[in-house]
Design a protein around this motif. Structure first.
Motif, PDB file in Angstrom:
ATOM      1  N   GLY B  17       0.827  -1.206   0.000  1.00 19.89           N
ATOM      2  CA  GLY B  17       0.000   0.000   0.000  1.00 19.89           C
ATOM      3  C   GLY B  17       0.859   1.252   0.000  1.00 19.89           C
ATOM      4  O   GLY B  17       1.812   1.365   0.776  1.00 19.89           O
ATOM      5  N   PRO B  20      -0.591   7.532   2.398  1.00 21.87           N
ATOM      6  CA  PRO B  20       0.286   8.355   3.240  1.00 21.87           C
ATOM      7  C   PRO B  20       1.072   7.524   4.254  1.00 21.87           C
ATOM      8  O   PRO B  20       2.236   7.828   4.532  1.00 21.87           O
ATOM      9  N   ALA B  21       0.457   6.452   4.803  1.00 27.01           N
ATOM     10  CA  ALA B  21       1.161   5.622   5.794  1.00 27.01           C
ATOM     11  C   ALA B  21       2.326   4.894   5.135  1.00 27.01           C
ATOM     12  O   ALA B  21       3.467   4.964   5.613  1.00 27.01           O
ATOM     13  N   GLU B  40       1.462  -1.297  -4.947  1.00 26.34           N
ATOM     14  CA  GLU B  40       0.259  -0.464  -4.995  1.00 26.34           C
ATOM     15  C   GLU B  40      -0.669  -0.984  -6.084  1.00 26.34           C
ATOM     16  O   GLU B  40      -0.301  -1.029  -7.241  1.00 26.34           O
ATOM     17  N   ARG B  41      -1.889  -1.365  -5.673  1.00 29.79           N
ATOM     18  CA  ARG B  41      -2.842  -1.903  -6.648  1.00 29.79           C
ATOM     19  C   ARG B  41      -3.774  -0.834  -7.203  1.00 29.79           C
ATOM     20  O   ARG B  41      -4.451  -1.040  -8.197  1.00 29.79           O
ATOM     21  N   GLY B  46      -2.972   6.627  -2.219  1.00 29.03           N
ATOM     22  CA  GLY B  46      -4.141   6.071  -1.528  1.00 29.03           C
ATOM     23  C   GLY B  46      -5.325   7.015  -1.531  1.00 29.03           C
ATOM     24  O   GLY B  46      -5.546   7.747  -2.491  1.00 29.03           O
ATOM     25  N   LEU B  47      -6.069   7.016  -0.441  1.00 25.21           N
ATOM     26  CA  LEU B  47      -7.278   7.848  -0.369  1.00 25.21           C
ATOM     27  C   LEU B  47      -6.931   9.334  -0.391  1.00 25.21           C
ATOM     28  O   LEU B  47      -7.752  10.149  -0.784  1.00 25.21           O
ATOM     29  N   ASN B  56      -6.179  19.897   6.826  1.00 27.05           N
ATOM     30  CA  ASN B  56      -5.705  19.680   8.194  1.00 27.05           C
ATOM     31  C   ASN B  56      -4.400  18.890   8.252  1.00 27.05           C
ATOM     32  O   ASN B  56      -4.082  18.307   9.276  1.00 27.05           O
ATOM     33  N   VAL B  89      -0.761  -7.404  -3.699  1.00 23.12           N
ATOM     34  CA  VAL B  89      -0.338  -8.535  -2.871  1.00 23.12           C
ATOM     35  C   VAL B  89      -1.593  -9.331  -2.535  1.00 23.12           C
ATOM     36  O   VAL B  89      -2.576  -8.774  -2.023  1.00 23.12           O
ATOM     37  N   TYR B 121     -14.348   2.014   0.414  1.00 22.33           N
ATOM     38  CA  TYR B 121     -15.714   2.458   0.709  1.00 22.33           C
ATOM     39  C   TYR B 121     -16.682   1.297   0.926  1.00 22.33           C
ATOM     40  O   TYR B 121     -16.594   0.275   0.260  1.00 22.33           O
ATOM     41  N   GLN B 164     -17.396  16.601   3.081  1.00 28.78           N
ATOM     42  CA  GLN B 164     -16.305  17.130   2.255  1.00 28.78           C
ATOM     43  C   GLN B 164     -16.627  16.925   0.765  1.00 28.78           C
ATOM     44  O   GLN B 164     -16.438  17.822  -0.050  1.00 28.78           O
ATOM     45  N   ASP B 284      -4.736   3.578   8.311  1.00 28.78           N
ATOM     46  CA  ASP B 284      -6.177   3.309   8.446  1.00 28.78           C
ATOM     47  C   ASP B 284      -6.514   1.838   8.642  1.00 28.78           C
ATOM     48  O   ASP B 284      -7.584   1.511   9.133  1.00 28.78           O
ATOM     49  N   MET B 291      -7.875   7.457  11.364  1.00 27.86           N
ATOM     50  CA  MET B 291      -8.361   7.723  10.001  1.00 27.86           C
ATOM     51  C   MET B 291      -8.066   9.152   9.534  1.00 27.86           C
ATOM     52  O   MET B 291      -8.924   9.835   9.003  1.00 27.86           O
ATOM     53  N   GLN B 292      -6.855   9.571   9.759  1.00 30.81           N
ATOM     54  CA  GLN B 292      -6.414  10.897   9.317  1.00 30.81           C
ATOM     55  C   GLN B 292      -5.077  10.756   8.610  1.00 30.81           C
ATOM     56  O   GLN B 292      -4.283   9.874   8.947  1.00 30.81           O
ATOM     57  N   ILE B 293      -4.824  11.669   7.666  1.00 33.45           N
ATOM     58  CA  ILE B 293      -3.576  11.576   6.910  1.00 33.45           C
ATOM     59  C   ILE B 293      -2.374  11.829   7.829  1.00 33.45           C
ATOM     60  O   ILE B 293      -1.371  11.117   7.759  1.00 33.45           O
TER      61      ILE B 293
HETATM   62  C1  LIG Z   1     -13.346  11.462   0.734  1.00 33.94           C
HETATM   63  C2  LIG Z   1     -12.288  11.453   1.788  1.00 33.94           C
HETATM   64  C3  LIG Z   1     -11.774  12.649   2.275  1.00 33.94           C
HETATM   65  C4  LIG Z   1     -10.782  12.645   3.248  1.00 33.94           C
HETATM   66  N1  LIG Z   1     -10.298  13.827   3.696  1.00 33.94           N
HETATM   67  C5  LIG Z   1      -9.314  13.858   4.640  1.00 33.94           C
HETATM   68  C6  LIG Z   1      -8.788  15.105   5.107  1.00 33.94           C
HETATM   69  O1  LIG Z   1      -9.192  16.187   4.681  1.00 33.94           O
HETATM   70  N2  LIG Z   1      -7.807  15.054   6.052  1.00 33.94           N
HETATM   71  C7  LIG Z   1      -7.331  13.891   6.575  1.00 33.94           C
HETATM   72  O2  LIG Z   1      -6.421  13.914   7.401  1.00 33.94           O
HETATM   73  N3  LIG Z   1      -7.807  12.700   6.130  1.00 33.94           N
HETATM   74  C8  LIG Z   1      -8.792  12.646   5.199  1.00 33.94           C
HETATM   75  N4  LIG Z   1      -9.303  11.452   4.765  1.00 33.94           N
HETATM   76  C9  LIG Z   1      -8.749  10.192   5.344  1.00 33.94           C
HETATM   77  C10 LIG Z   1      -7.394   9.866   4.745  1.00 33.94           C
HETATM   78  O3  LIG Z   1      -7.493   9.881   3.327  1.00 33.94           O
HETATM   79  C11 LIG Z   1      -6.902   8.536   5.248  1.00 33.94           C
HETATM   80  O4  LIG Z   1      -6.884   8.555   6.661  1.00 33.94           O
HETATM   81  C12 LIG Z   1      -5.492   8.209   4.754  1.00 33.94           C
HETATM   82  O5  LIG Z   1      -5.419   8.242   3.346  1.00 33.94           O
HETATM   83  C13 LIG Z   1      -5.057   6.838   5.251  1.00 33.94           C
HETATM   84  O6  LIG Z   1      -3.810   6.521   4.741  1.00 33.94           O
HETATM   85  P1  LIG Z   1      -3.311   5.026   4.606  1.00 33.94           P
HETATM   86  O7  LIG Z   1      -1.983   5.104   3.954  1.00 33.94           O
HETATM   87  O8  LIG Z   1      -3.433   4.342   5.911  1.00 33.94           O
HETATM   88  O9  LIG Z   1      -4.387   4.297   3.664  1.00 33.94           O
HETATM   89  P2  LIG Z   1      -4.876   4.630   2.184  1.00 33.94           P
HETATM   90  O10 LIG Z   1      -4.749   6.062   1.887  1.00 33.94           O
HETATM   91  O11 LIG Z   1      -6.218   4.006   2.082  1.00 33.94           O
HETATM   92  O12 LIG Z   1      -3.855   3.831   1.247  1.00 33.94           O
HETATM   93  C14 LIG Z   1      -3.817   2.435   1.215  1.00 33.94           C
HETATM   94  C15 LIG Z   1      -3.318   1.991  -0.154  1.00 33.94           C
HETATM   95  O13 LIG Z   1      -3.103   0.584  -0.140  1.00 33.94           O
HETATM   96  C16 LIG Z   1      -3.460   0.043  -1.415  1.00 33.94           C
HETATM   97  N5  LIG Z   1      -3.754  -1.375  -1.248  1.00 33.94           N
HETATM   98  C17 LIG Z   1      -4.763  -1.944  -0.527  1.00 33.94           C
HETATM   99  N6  LIG Z   1      -4.672  -3.289  -0.567  1.00 33.94           N
HETATM  100  C18 LIG Z   1      -3.593  -3.584  -1.343  1.00 33.94           C
HETATM  101  C19 LIG Z   1      -2.984  -4.811  -1.758  1.00 33.94           C
HETATM  102  N7  LIG Z   1      -3.464  -5.990  -1.350  1.00 33.94           N
HETATM  103  N8  LIG Z   1      -1.894  -4.763  -2.569  1.00 33.94           N
HETATM  104  C20 LIG Z   1      -1.408  -3.550  -2.981  1.00 33.94           C
HETATM  105  N9  LIG Z   1      -1.933  -2.359  -2.607  1.00 33.94           N
HETATM  106  C21 LIG Z   1      -3.005  -2.379  -1.785  1.00 33.94           C
HETATM  107  C22 LIG Z   1      -4.697   0.852  -1.787  1.00 33.94           C
HETATM  108  O14 LIG Z   1      -4.898   0.806  -3.193  1.00 33.94           O
HETATM  109  C23 LIG Z   1      -4.331   2.240  -1.274  1.00 33.94           C
HETATM  110  O15 LIG Z   1      -3.728   3.028  -2.285  1.00 33.94           O
HETATM  111  C24 LIG Z   1     -10.279  11.422   3.770  1.00 33.94           C
HETATM  112  C25 LIG Z   1     -10.793  10.211   3.274  1.00 33.94           C
HETATM  113  C26 LIG Z   1     -11.787  10.214   2.314  1.00 33.94           C
HETATM  114  C27 LIG Z   1     -12.307   8.915   1.807  1.00 33.94           C
END
Ligand SMILES: Cc1cc2nc3c(=O)[nH]c(=O)nc-3n(C[C@H](O)[C@H](O)[C@H](O)COP(=O)(O)OP(=O)(O)OC[C@H]3O[C@@H](n4cnc5c(N)ncnc54)[C@H](O)[C@@H]3O)c2cc1C
Lengths: 106, 320
Positions: B17, B20-21, B40-41, B46-47, B56, B89, B121, B164, B284, B291-293
């Motif tokens: 994945g 941001p994490a 990355e699939r 990511g989100l 923020n 994966v 979602y 949002q 996340d 659940m924040q970036i």
């Molecule tokens: C509409 C919306 C608005 C948002 N607005 C805000 C905001 O204003 N401020 C804020 O702080 N947060 C916001 N968030 C939340 C924020 O986007 C998430 O908390 C953050 O992106 C989480 O990061 P992450 O890296 O944990 O996961 P993600 O961003 O979900 O990234 C995970 C990645 O892993 C990949 N993946 C999953 N499974 C596999 C696999 N098996 N093999 C390969 N790749 C895989 C996915 O394709 C994805 O790209 C928002 C979320 C949404 C949905």
């Protein structure tokens, strides 16, 4: 509630379509995109990595071509990638779907 | 070991994945000189990449476009040597010193794995939702909003994402009916912003309103039927955007001994270590995530430093 894959269109990811006969060369590729669509960037990134040329139709800049994208794909989503082969057959790939995109442009 | 087996590529760390994490973790592991491959699939970033504007995330007083933040994080990780493989994966298993990953690019081995797969979602699960998918029912405003210039929309949901995305969609739609099952749970700042659009008539909020049915024909969606206080009401709309929450991307972990909570989020200890040695989780996808970036990025940094300790052989296990 049930889960929906974030981009359900990628559900075909692992199902690679069967290729019949030898591959037909690609003549040109058109991608319908918008400015804010992350998956459009991924399609362009993939083609960029492979060194493949394409024409981009940005629907934010050319909203008059939206109906064309909808007619070709039967959906209201981007990216829509249209791969035209040398024999003028077309393959339409909706969303960022590497399992279909990769063989279509190979 | 067979010839084929000795050819299985070996890596120090594989990060699953690139949200941001994952990207933050990669910045840290690569700067620590730990060889790192990412998978990355979907969309790199990511989100965050599919979010219009992020207000923020620290360091951006005027806010930052999600796509820009995603791209900058990617560049920063790549600058230090992270490699992003576009693929998925599909399974992991423990083989002792190395973990095996089954991927769309073939099998790989890694000394440590970081699960940073985030969440996807949820569906509402009403008639018409599946049938009109991408033809009037959507889950990504930044992808599909542009198809609704001067059209009427319904948005289903009442959390931060729903509000949002409603605000984002006002730039296209002539009117939006916001269908909220109970009450709005978004932050005060977002609610205040939404209020501006309610005042100017662009958005109408319907509380305690459950979506029952999405109705349409071959040309697409025509209306949404809802229920409030036992009474049905129909809203004529051209499209429906659904933002009713997220579920973790952990299907591929279900057959493993890695402990998940009842919803499917990964349980870790304070080192972000899962119940499979050498497999860490952050962002996340982790049980307890906010659940924040900013927090996903923070957890990515922590996970990377804990992985370094693990690889150096001096991590002290903590009892869960
Ligand atoms: C509409 C919306 C608005 C948002 N607005 C805000 C905001 O204003 N401020 C804020 O702080 N947060 C916001 N968030 C939340 C924020 O986007 C998430 O908390 C953050 O992106 C989480 O990061 P992450 O890296 O944990 O996961 P993600 O961003 O979900 O990234 C995970 C990645 O892993 C990949 N993946 C999953 N499974 C596999 C696999 N098996 N093999 C390969 N790749 C895989 C996915 O394709 C994805 O790209 C928002 C979320 C949404 C949905």
């Amino acid at each position: 509630m049930t889960v929906v894959a974030f981009d359900r269109l990628r559900q075909g990811f692992l199902k690679r379509p069967k290729v019949q006969g030898g591959p037909i060369m690609v003549k040109n590729i058109t991608i319908f995109t918008t400015n804010t669509c992350a998956y459009c960037h991924m399609v362009k990134k993939y083609l960029g990595i492979k060194g493949i040329n394409y024409e981009e139709v940005n629907l934010d800049e050319h909203p008059n071509r939206q109906a064309e994208a909808m007619e070709i794909s039967g959906t209201m989503t981007v990216p829509v990638t249209v791969v035209t082969k040398q024999d003028e057959t077309k393959e339409v790939i909706i969303g960022y779907n590497l399992a279909r995109l990769a063989p279509a442009v190979a | 070991m067979s010839d084929k087996e000795t050819q299985v590529p070996k890596h120090d760390v594989i990060i699953i994945g690139s949200g941001p994490a994952g990207l933050t973790a990669a910045i840290y592991t690569t700067r620590e000189d730990i060889e790192t491959l990412m998978f990355e699939r979907g969309a790199v970033g990511g989100l965050a990449a599919v979010t219009d504007k992020i207000d923020n995330y620290p360091g951006f007083p005027e806010g930052v476009e999600g796509l820009k933040l995603a791209d900058d994080l990617r560049k920063q990780a790549e600058r230090f040597g992270a490699v992003i493989e576009l693929g998925e994966v599909t399974a992991i298993s423990d083989e002792g010193e190395y973990k095996r990953l089954e991927t769309t690019s073939g099998d790989m081995l890694a000394k440590a794995i970081l699960v940073a797969t985030g969440s996807d979602y949820k569906k509402i699960g009403v008639p018409g939702e599946q049938e009109f998918y991408a033809r009037g029912v959507h889950y990504c405003a930044t992808c599909d909003g542009a198809f609704y210039r001067d059209k009427k929309l319904a948005v289903v949901g009442g959390g931060n994402s729903a509000i949002q995305e409603t605000i984002f969609l006002t730039r296209f739609a002539s009117h939006i009916d916001l269908l909220v099952r109970s009450t709005i749970k978004a932050s005060d700042v977002l609610q205040q912003e939404l209020e501006e659009y309610v005042k100017n008539g662009k958005v109408t909020v319907h509380l305690a309103t459950s979506t029952q049915n999405i109705v349409g024909d071959t040309s697409g969606v025509k209306s949404v039927t809802t229920q409030k206080d036992g009474k049905n009401k129909e809203f004529e709309v051209d499209g429906v955007f659904v933002f009713v929450g997220l579920l973790p991307n952990t299907q591929f972990l279900k057959p493993t001994p890695i402990r998940l909570d009842e919803i499917g989020f990964v349980i870790t200890d304070q080192n972000l270590h899962t119940s499979m040695p050498g497999v860490f989780a952050c962002g996340d996808v982790r049980c307890g995530a906010t659940m924040q970036i900013a927090s996903a990025a923070g957890e990515g940094a922590t996970a990377a430093l804990k992985i370094r300790e693990y690889l150096e052989g001096h991590m002290h296990p903590i009892q869960n």
